[in-house]
Design an enzyme around this catalytic site. Structure first.
Site, PDB file in Angstrom:
ATOM      1  N   CYS A   1       7.160   9.411 -18.581  1.00  0.00           N
ATOM      2  CA  CYS A   1       7.707   8.358 -19.466  1.00  0.00           C
ATOM      3  C   CYS A   1       6.723   7.641 -20.560  1.00  0.00           C
ATOM      4  CB  CYS A   1       8.136   7.030 -18.378  1.00  0.00           C
ATOM      5  SG  CYS A   1       9.755   7.790 -17.678  1.00  0.00           S
TER       6      CYS A   1
ATOM      7  N   CYS B   1       5.589   6.900 -14.620  1.00  0.00           N
ATOM      8  CA  CYS B   1       5.692   8.278 -14.069  1.00  0.00           C
ATOM      9  C   CYS B   1       4.810   9.057 -15.240  1.00  0.00           C
ATOM     10  CB  CYS B   1       6.137   9.412 -13.851  1.00  0.00           C
ATOM     11  SG  CYS B   1       7.446   9.227 -14.683  1.00  0.00           S
TER      12      CYS B   1
ATOM     13  N   GLU C   1      12.222   3.540 -18.072  1.00  0.00           N
ATOM     14  CA  GLU C   1      11.246   3.113 -19.255  1.00  0.00           C
ATOM     15  C   GLU C   1      11.612   3.583 -20.180  1.00  0.00           C
ATOM     16  OE1 GLU C   1       8.886   3.244 -15.765  1.00  0.00           O
ATOM     17  OE2 GLU C   1      10.782   4.118 -16.192  1.00  0.00           O
TER      18      GLU C   1
ATOM     19  N   GLU D   1       0.891  -0.795   0.371  1.00  0.00           N
ATOM     20  CA  GLU D   1       0.333  -0.163   0.172  1.00  0.00           C
ATOM     21  C   GLU D   1       1.381   1.337   0.192  1.00  0.00           C
ATOM     22  OE1 GLU D   1      -2.987   2.019   2.747  1.00  0.00           O
ATOM     23  OE2 GLU D   1      -3.039   0.106   3.287  1.00  0.00           O
TER      24      GLU D   1
ATOM     25  N   HIS E   1      15.020   7.069 -16.901  1.00  0.00           N
ATOM     26  CA  HIS E   1      14.121   6.071 -15.988  1.00  0.00           C
ATOM     27  C   HIS E   1      14.370   5.462 -17.416  1.00  0.00           C
ATOM     28  CE1 HIS E   1      11.686   9.793 -14.212  1.00  0.00           C
ATOM     29  NE2 HIS E   1      12.908   9.247 -13.435  1.00  0.00           N
TER      30      HIS E   1
END
Length: 246
Positions: free
Chosen positions: A155, A152, A124, A87, A122
């Site tokens: 990306c 994000c 990705e 979570e 990043h």
């Protein structure tokens, strides 16, 4: 565990820009070289022997970020921490991206992983620049990602743009968690990826076991899934379905 439908909204996940300690000797050597380049013998605290010998205060060195790590197998402790579909994501300030690339050619299936520090490029974006920089427009590429969290905003936009340009690349993304899914710009980015042809899914318990067997240094040990793995999958899958439906 509380009923997901009646529980309070989850705290947004944050990917901090902190740079963590180097993972291997090569990275340590790179840091040491930085100190030597400044004219002194490097010390473990980032200063130089010259300054320490004169009794001067030694200022910690500003070390460059180590942006992208690539490899074949992930450390098991890193996997269990980074891919856990919890979570709250405190401390999970990077993205792990496991990939499979099928070109439909004699080269076979390419497999590996990328890890970023979120201090620069990043994972990705790095995939398209480092793993798939050049591609044959005559081939059909089926690419599968298993990521520790969904992309994000920046990306997501770059992924959608890349897929629009590379019509022969089909991308499927399986995410352990949804990154800041409550933010409107994140939702817009996820929708844009879907419109560009990307298939988005949340990782099921079986997917975690598959990654463990395929991408992790598991010493041939079985993965014991954490508590609430299935509940968390159902929660995130419901949220993703709601986002992509509208």
């Amino acid at each position: 565990m509380a009923d997901r439908k009646t529980a309070q909204p989850r705290r947004k996940e944050r990917k901090e820009a902190a740079v963590e300690a180097p993972k291997d000797k090569k990275q340590v050597a790179m840091q040491v070289a930085v100190g030597a380049a400044d004219g002194g013998q490097p010390l473990g605290n980032g200063g130089t022997e010259a300054g320490a010998a004169n009794g001067e205060a030694v200022e910690p060195m500003e070390l460059p970020p180590f942006e992208i790590i690539t490899g074949d197998r992930i450390d098991p402790f890193a996997f269990k921490f980074q891919f856990k579909n919890v979570e709250y994501s405190s401390g999970r300030n990077k993205t792990f991206l496991c990939y499979l690339v099928d070109k439909g050619s004699a080269d076979g299936l390419a497999r590996g992983y990328l890890e970023d520090e979120h201090a620069g490029l990043h994972a990705e974006e790095a995939f398209f620049l480092q793993i798939l920089p050049d591609y044959d427009p005559e081939l059909k590429y089926n690419v599968t990602w298993y990521v520790s969290s969904s992309p994000c905003t920046a990306c997501a936009s770059k992924i959608a743009e890349a897929l629009k340009i590379r019509k022969n690349v089909k991308l499927s993304i399986f995410a352990s968690r949804l990154f800041e899914w409550e933010e409107p710009e994140i939702q817009t980015g996820l929708k844009a990826m879907q419109e560009a042809g990307c298939k988005l899914r949340i990782m099921k318990p079986l997917d975690f076991s598959y990654i463990w067997d395929t991408f992790v240094e598991n010493d041939e040990c079985d993965l014991n899934l954490w508590e609430d793995c299935k509940d968390s999958y159902e929660y995130y899958q419901e949220k993703l379905a709601d986002i992509l439906q509208y």
